[in-house]
Design an enzyme around this catalytic site. Structure first.
Site, PDB file in Angstrom:
ATOM      1  N   THR A   1       0.838  -1.206   0.000  1.00 17.68           N
ATOM      2  CA  THR A   1       0.000   0.000   0.000  1.00 17.68           C
ATOM      3  C   THR A   1       0.873   1.257   0.000  1.00 17.68           C
ATOM      4  O   THR A   1       1.951   1.253   0.597  1.00 17.68           O
ATOM      5  CB  THR A   1      -0.878  -0.013   1.268  1.00 17.68           C
TER       6      THR A   1
ATOM      7  N   SER B   1       2.096   5.145  -2.205  1.00 16.00           N
ATOM      8  CA  SER B   1       2.341   5.686  -3.545  1.00 16.00           C
ATOM      9  C   SER B   1       3.327   4.828  -4.330  1.00 16.00           C
ATOM     10  O   SER B   1       3.180   4.678  -5.554  1.00 16.00           O
ATOM     11  CB  SER B   1       2.833   7.132  -3.442  1.00 16.00           C
ATOM     12  N   THR B   2       4.327   4.252  -3.678  1.00 16.39           N
ATOM     13  CA  THR B   2       5.285   3.406  -4.395  1.00 16.39           C
ATOM     14  C   THR B   2       4.607   2.091  -4.803  1.00 16.39           C
ATOM     15  O   THR B   2       4.774   1.620  -5.938  1.00 16.39           O
ATOM     16  CB  THR B   2       6.534   3.129  -3.522  1.00 16.39           C
TER      17      THR B   2
ATOM     18  N   ALA C   1       8.085   1.515   2.121  1.00 11.06           N
ATOM     19  CA  ALA C   1       8.408   1.730   3.531  1.00 11.06           C
ATOM     20  C   ALA C   1       8.550   3.226   3.774  1.00 11.06           C
ATOM     21  O   ALA C   1       8.803   3.996   2.848  1.00 11.06           O
ATOM     22  CB  ALA C   1       9.704   1.021   3.902  1.00 11.06           C
TER      23      ALA C   1
ATOM     24  N   GLY D   1       3.486   2.130   7.673  1.00 12.45           N
ATOM     25  CA  GLY D   1       2.201   2.546   8.226  1.00 12.45           C
ATOM     26  C   GLY D   1       1.869   4.001   7.976  1.00 12.45           C
ATOM     27  O   GLY D   1       0.852   4.496   8.457  1.00 12.45           O
ATOM     28  N   GLY D   2       2.739   4.682   7.206  1.00 16.28           N
ATOM     29  CA  GLY D   2       2.422   6.064   6.855  1.00 16.28           C
ATOM     30  C   GLY D   2       1.072   6.165   6.164  1.00 16.28           C
ATOM     31  O   GLY D   2       0.360   7.162   6.294  1.00 16.28           O
TER      32      GLY D   2
ATOM     33  N   GLU E   1      -0.537  -5.110   6.219  1.00 15.13           N
ATOM     34  CA  GLU E   1       0.795  -5.269   5.608  1.00 15.13           C
ATOM     35  C   GLU E   1       1.586  -6.321   6.381  1.00 15.13           C
ATOM     36  O   GLU E   1       2.240  -7.186   5.791  1.00 15.13           O
ATOM     37  CB  GLU E   1       1.545  -3.936   5.614  1.00 15.13           C
TER      38      GLU E   1
HETATM   39  C1  5RP Z   1       1.466   2.257   4.054  1.00  9.28           C
HETATM   40  C2  5RP Z   1       2.931   2.042   4.068  1.00  9.28           C
HETATM   41  C3  5RP Z   1       3.707   2.545   2.910  1.00  9.28           C
HETATM   42  O1  5RP Z   1       4.437   1.480   2.384  1.00  9.28           O
HETATM   43  C4  5RP Z   1       4.640   3.615   3.370  1.00  9.28           C
HETATM   44  O2  5RP Z   1       3.886   4.627   4.005  1.00  9.28           O
HETATM   45  C5  5RP Z   1       5.413   4.224   2.198  1.00  9.28           C
HETATM   46  O3  5RP Z   1       4.541   4.954   1.406  1.00  9.28           O
HETATM   47  P1  5RP Z   1       4.968   5.657   0.073  1.00  9.28           P
HETATM   48  O4  5RP Z   1       5.314   4.574  -0.904  1.00  9.28           O
HETATM   49  O5  5RP Z   1       3.752   6.444  -0.328  1.00  9.28           O
HETATM   50  O6  5RP Z   1       6.152   6.551   0.365  1.00  9.28           O
HETATM   51  O7  5RP Z   1       3.494   1.506   4.981  1.00  9.28           O
HETATM   52  O8  5RP Z   1       0.863   1.870   5.247  1.00  9.28           O
END
Ligand code: 5RP
Length: 230
Positions: A32, A34-35, A87, A99-100, A107
């Protein structure tokens, strides 16, 4: 390259990893954020590469479905060959804060059922020590104040993620100011607080492979202990 281009590069590198290491038509775990979204987009451009996916969030499930990728219930599989996810921070030992996006519990569950965890991240996520990114903790709503008190005892400053409910109907406390010299120990301690569903430390089950995007391209790092990982 800007951060989004680096994320796109690692997302495409993750599909290349699948091509090399995972049989065509496998069911994989998909994370989950953006990446991970860019990884889903790259998968969508390669129909038939996988036969289905277990998603770590409702948002990822929706995006996978938009590409016609079949969604698979985790309870119907015993093991996934690979789980690909981003991450918020990752160390050279491949321990992570995640968890951002608030999907940490699912996950961690999908990661637990996966043989290989492939972390995809742009270079800004690599750190010597975890903790600058506020540590997400998913909490049962009625336990919010109790859990917050315990987190303060550990030296952190918990802040409620306003207006956010997880896919599991819970709240997130983002813990600022924690010093995390031993991520696995803190993971056990926070998971042991009554009312905590999951802490966003992924140290007891870290990533096995890190695809790290930088100006020179995508670097592949493997966790030293993950000797059997291709
Ligand atoms: C979501 C997550 C994401 O992997 C993490 O926040 C990185 O996010 P992004 O790819 O948007 O930088 O742990 O719960």
């Amino acid at each position: 390259m800007d951060q989004n281009q680096l994320k796109k590069a690692v997302a495409e590198a993750a599909v290349a990893y699948l091509v090399e290491h995972v049989p065509v038509g496998a069911v994989i775990g998909v994370g989950t954020g953006s990446t991970a979204n860019l990884f889903i987009d790259a998968l969508g451009a390669d129909p038939g590469r996988i036969s289905g996916a277990v998603a770590s969030s409702e948002a990822s499930a929706k995006r996978l479905a938009s590409f016609g990728i079949p969604l698979v219930d985790l309870n119907s599989v015993t093991e996934l060959p690979v789980y690909v996810d981003g991450a918020d921070e990752v160390t050279t030992d491949l321990a992570m804060i995640k968890g951002g996006g608030g999907a940490l519990t699912r996950e961690k569950i999908v990661a637990a059922v996966s043989r290989v965890f492939v972390c995809i991240a742009d270079g800004s996520k690599l750190v010597d020590r975890l903790g600058r990114f506020p540590l997400p903790v998913e909490v049962i709503p009625m336990a919010r104040a109790h859990v917050a008190r315990q987190l303060r005892r550990l030296g952190g400053e918990p802040r409620l993620r306003e207006g956010f409910t997880t896919d599991n109907g819970n709240i997130i406390l983002d813990v600022h100011g924690l010093d995390i010299p031993d991520p696995a120990a803190l993971e056990s301690t926070v998971d042991g607080i009554t009312g905590v569903v999951t802490v966003g430390l992924f140290a007891r089950r870290p990533a096995d492979v890190l695809l790290l995007g930088g100006a020179q391209g995508v670097e592949i790092r493997r966790r030293p202990a993950a000797v059997s990982v291709p």
